[in-house]
Design an enzyme around this catalytic site. Structure first.
Site, PDB file in Angstrom:
ATOM      1  N   LYS A  13       0.833  -1.219   0.000  1.00  0.00           N
ATOM      2  CA  LYS A  13       0.000   0.000   0.000  1.00  0.00           C
ATOM      3  C   LYS A  13       0.861   1.261   0.000  1.00  0.00           C
ATOM      4  O   LYS A  13       0.609   2.192  -0.742  1.00  0.00           O
ATOM      5  CB  LYS A  13      -0.912   0.071   1.236  1.00  0.00           C
ATOM      6  CG  LYS A  13      -1.968  -0.982   1.318  1.00  0.00           C
ATOM      7  CD  LYS A  13      -2.927  -0.703   2.470  1.00  0.00           C
ATOM      8  CE  LYS A  13      -2.280  -0.645   3.840  1.00  0.00           C
ATOM      9  NZ  LYS A  13      -1.770  -1.936   4.340  1.00  0.00           N
ATOM     10  N   ARG A  88      -9.380   1.772   9.232  1.00  0.00           N
ATOM     11  CA  ARG A  88      -9.020   0.383   9.527  1.00  0.00           C
ATOM     12  C   ARG A  88     -10.132  -0.345  10.266  1.00  0.00           C
ATOM     13  O   ARG A  88     -10.008  -1.532  10.531  1.00  0.00           O
ATOM     14  CB  ARG A  88      -7.760   0.363  10.387  1.00  0.00           C
ATOM     15  CG  ARG A  88      -6.477   0.069   9.593  1.00  0.00           C
ATOM     16  CD  ARG A  88      -5.340   0.177  10.559  1.00  0.00           C
ATOM     17  NE  ARG A  88      -4.189  -0.588  10.233  1.00  0.00           N
ATOM     18  CZ  ARG A  88      -3.090  -0.080   9.674  1.00  0.00           C
ATOM     19  NH1 ARG A  88      -3.044   1.167   9.303  1.00  0.00           N
ATOM     20  NH2 ARG A  88      -2.041  -0.848   9.486  1.00  0.00           N
ATOM     21  N   ARG A 127      11.449  -6.177   4.872  1.00  0.00           N
ATOM     22  CA  ARG A 127      11.238  -4.769   4.558  1.00  0.00           C
ATOM     23  C   ARG A 127      12.176  -3.880   5.373  1.00  0.00           C
ATOM     24  O   ARG A 127      12.403  -4.110   6.556  1.00  0.00           O
ATOM     25  CB  ARG A 127       9.785  -4.403   4.882  1.00  0.00           C
ATOM     26  CG  ARG A 127       9.470  -2.944   4.662  1.00  0.00           C
ATOM     27  CD  ARG A 127       7.998  -2.732   4.531  1.00  0.00           C
ATOM     28  NE  ARG A 127       7.322  -2.733   5.826  1.00  0.00           N
ATOM     29  CZ  ARG A 127       6.032  -2.462   5.955  1.00  0.00           C
ATOM     30  NH1 ARG A 127       5.292  -2.195   4.900  1.00  0.00           N
ATOM     31  NH2 ARG A 127       5.466  -2.480   7.151  1.00  0.00           N
ATOM     32  N   ARG A 160      11.414  -1.787  10.896  1.00  0.00           N
ATOM     33  CA  ARG A 160      10.389  -1.332  11.843  1.00  0.00           C
ATOM     34  C   ARG A 160      10.246  -2.342  12.964  1.00  0.00           C
ATOM     35  O   ARG A 160      10.276  -3.546  12.725  1.00  0.00           O
ATOM     36  CB  ARG A 160       9.052  -1.196  11.114  1.00  0.00           C
ATOM     37  CG  ARG A 160       8.912   0.116  10.390  1.00  0.00           C
ATOM     38  CD  ARG A 160       7.702   0.147   9.490  1.00  0.00           C
ATOM     39  NE  ARG A 160       6.472  -0.328  10.122  1.00  0.00           N
ATOM     40  CZ  ARG A 160       5.271  -0.233   9.556  1.00  0.00           C
ATOM     41  NH1 ARG A 160       5.141   0.331   8.367  1.00  0.00           N
ATOM     42  NH2 ARG A 160       4.190  -0.690  10.162  1.00  0.00           N
ATOM     43  N   ARG A 171      -0.393  -8.506  13.586  1.00  0.00           N
ATOM     44  CA  ARG A 171      -0.945  -7.452  12.715  1.00  0.00           C
ATOM     45  C   ARG A 171      -1.837  -8.053  11.640  1.00  0.00           C
ATOM     46  O   ARG A 171      -2.879  -7.490  11.299  1.00  0.00           O
ATOM     47  CB  ARG A 171       0.196  -6.649  12.079  1.00  0.00           C
ATOM     48  CG  ARG A 171       0.907  -5.754  13.084  1.00  0.00           C
ATOM     49  CD  ARG A 171       2.225  -5.259  12.556  1.00  0.00           C
ATOM     50  NE  ARG A 171       2.078  -4.390  11.408  1.00  0.00           N
ATOM     51  CZ  ARG A 171       3.047  -4.207  10.491  1.00  0.00           C
ATOM     52  NH1 ARG A 171       4.193  -4.835  10.605  1.00  0.00           N
ATOM     53  NH2 ARG A 171       2.842  -3.391   9.496  1.00  0.00           N
TER      54      ARG A 171
HETATM   55  P1  AMP Z   1       1.017   0.960   9.060  1.00  0.00           P
HETATM   56  O1  AMP Z   1       2.259   1.752   8.825  1.00  0.00           O
HETATM   57  O2  AMP Z   1      -0.173   1.446   8.263  1.00  0.00           O
HETATM   58  O3  AMP Z   1       1.237  -0.536   8.910  1.00  0.00           O
HETATM   59  O4  AMP Z   1       0.606   1.200  10.593  1.00  0.00           O
HETATM   60  C1  AMP Z   1       1.475   0.830  11.648  1.00  0.00           C
HETATM   61  C2  AMP Z   1       0.725   0.758  12.951  1.00  0.00           C
HETATM   62  O5  AMP Z   1       0.140   2.025  13.260  1.00  0.00           O
HETATM   63  C3  AMP Z   1      -0.457  -0.219  12.983  1.00  0.00           C
HETATM   64  O6  AMP Z   1      -0.047  -1.554  13.255  1.00  0.00           O
HETATM   65  C4  AMP Z   1      -1.286   0.365  14.119  1.00  0.00           C
HETATM   66  O7  AMP Z   1      -0.725   0.066  15.378  1.00  0.00           O
HETATM   67  C5  AMP Z   1      -1.120   1.873  13.897  1.00  0.00           C
HETATM   68  N1  AMP Z   1      -2.152   2.426  12.987  1.00  0.00           N
HETATM   69  C6  AMP Z   1      -1.954   2.998  11.764  1.00  0.00           C
HETATM   70  N2  AMP Z   1      -3.114   3.402  11.227  1.00  0.00           N
HETATM   71  C7  AMP Z   1      -4.073   3.089  12.117  1.00  0.00           C
HETATM   72  C8  AMP Z   1      -5.490   3.227  12.137  1.00  0.00           C
HETATM   73  N3  AMP Z   1      -6.159   3.765  11.110  1.00  0.00           N
HETATM   74  N4  AMP Z   1      -6.160   2.783  13.227  1.00  0.00           N
HETATM   75  C9  AMP Z   1      -5.514   2.234  14.267  1.00  0.00           C
HETATM   76  N5  AMP Z   1      -4.180   2.058  14.315  1.00  0.00           N
HETATM   77  C10 AMP Z   1      -3.463   2.474  13.252  1.00  0.00           C
END
Ligand code: AMP
Length: 219
Positions: A13, A88, A127, A160, A171
């Site tokens: 994404k 989400r 990654r 990360r 996740r």
């Molecule tokens: P991402 O970089 O999109 O994979 O997000 C990393 C982490 O940020 C996720 O595993 C969640 O802990 C938090 N996070 C990001 N976006 C959201 C969201 N819309 N709602 C809740 N937690 C989020």
């Protein structure tokens, strides 16, 4: 152009969001990037979110809805944006609908990236991100001469915290339970465009552009 990118972690994404943002000349809004920046700066938001990020759990809806609502108030989003990582949950999608109404804008499409779990775990564990320019690399696919140095800007490449195997599994489970119901939510609103997320980056980008053009022509 207002797009939402939906799909499990590791499906590409972020990479596709950057290409689409460039293509349409609109900002890329990644809630994951906002939260990681907040954690590194030690802001009040970062302090509240840190533990959730480390465990691969979702940050509570009320916090996220506040963050996105506030962010979208900025004038830079007036001509459109690519949303990556939000919504989400169904509650976030409902709140986003209300935010769009308030902004008097309409959502063009929701691109749903598909990918199988084994492949996603593989991709996530390989990654690496750049601390400086936020580029995303894959140790297997991108030929990186020095795994600790960003080939684009010379910044530090890091893994990360939540890209370690145990957190990855959590996740993916959280995604399956809380986020995947959003597919049906947007199918019902005739906004969903499914696309295969695993494959060559440029090919996937072109496919998305052509699907968006088809969708636009039909409306
Ligand atoms: P991402 O970089 O999109 O994979 O997000 C990393 C982490 O940020 C996720 O595993 C969640 O802990 C938090 N996070 C990001 N976006 C959201 C969201 N819309 N709602 C809740 N937690 C989020």
């Amino acid at each position: 152009m207002i797009l939402i990118l939906l799909g499990p972690p590791g499906v590409g994404k972020g990479t596709q969001a950057k290409l689409l943002a460039k293509e349409f000349g609109v900002p890329h809004l990644s809630t994951g990037d906002i939260l990681r920046a907040a954690v590194s700066s030690g802001s009040p938001l970062g302090k509240r979110a840190d533990d959730y990020l480390q465990r691969g759990e979702l940050v509570p809806d009320d916090i996220m809805i506040g963050v996105v609502g506030e962010e979208l108030n900025r004038s830079m989003y007036e001509s459109g944006f690519i949303l990556d990582g939000f919504p989400r949950t169904i509650a976030q999608a409902e709140a986003l609908g209300a935010i769009f109404q308030r902004m008097n804008v309409t959502l063009d499409a929701v691109i749903s990236f598909e990918g199988n779990e084994a492949e996603l775990v593989r991709r996530l564990s390989r990654r690496r991100m750049c601390r400086n320019c936020h580029s995303i690399f894959n140790l297997e696919i991108d030929r990186i001469p020095n795994p600790g140095v960003c080939p684009r800007c010379g910044g530090e490449l890091y893994q990360r915290e939540d890209d370690k195997e145990e957190t990855i599994r959590n996740r993916l489970e959280v995604h399956q339970r809380l986020t995947s119901p959003l597919r049906d939510y947007y199918v019902r609103r005739k906004l969903l465009i499914p696309v295969q997320g695993v494959g060559e980056i440029e090919g996937i980008h072109k496919r998305i552009l052509s699907l968006l053009a088809d969708c636009h022509a039909k409306r």
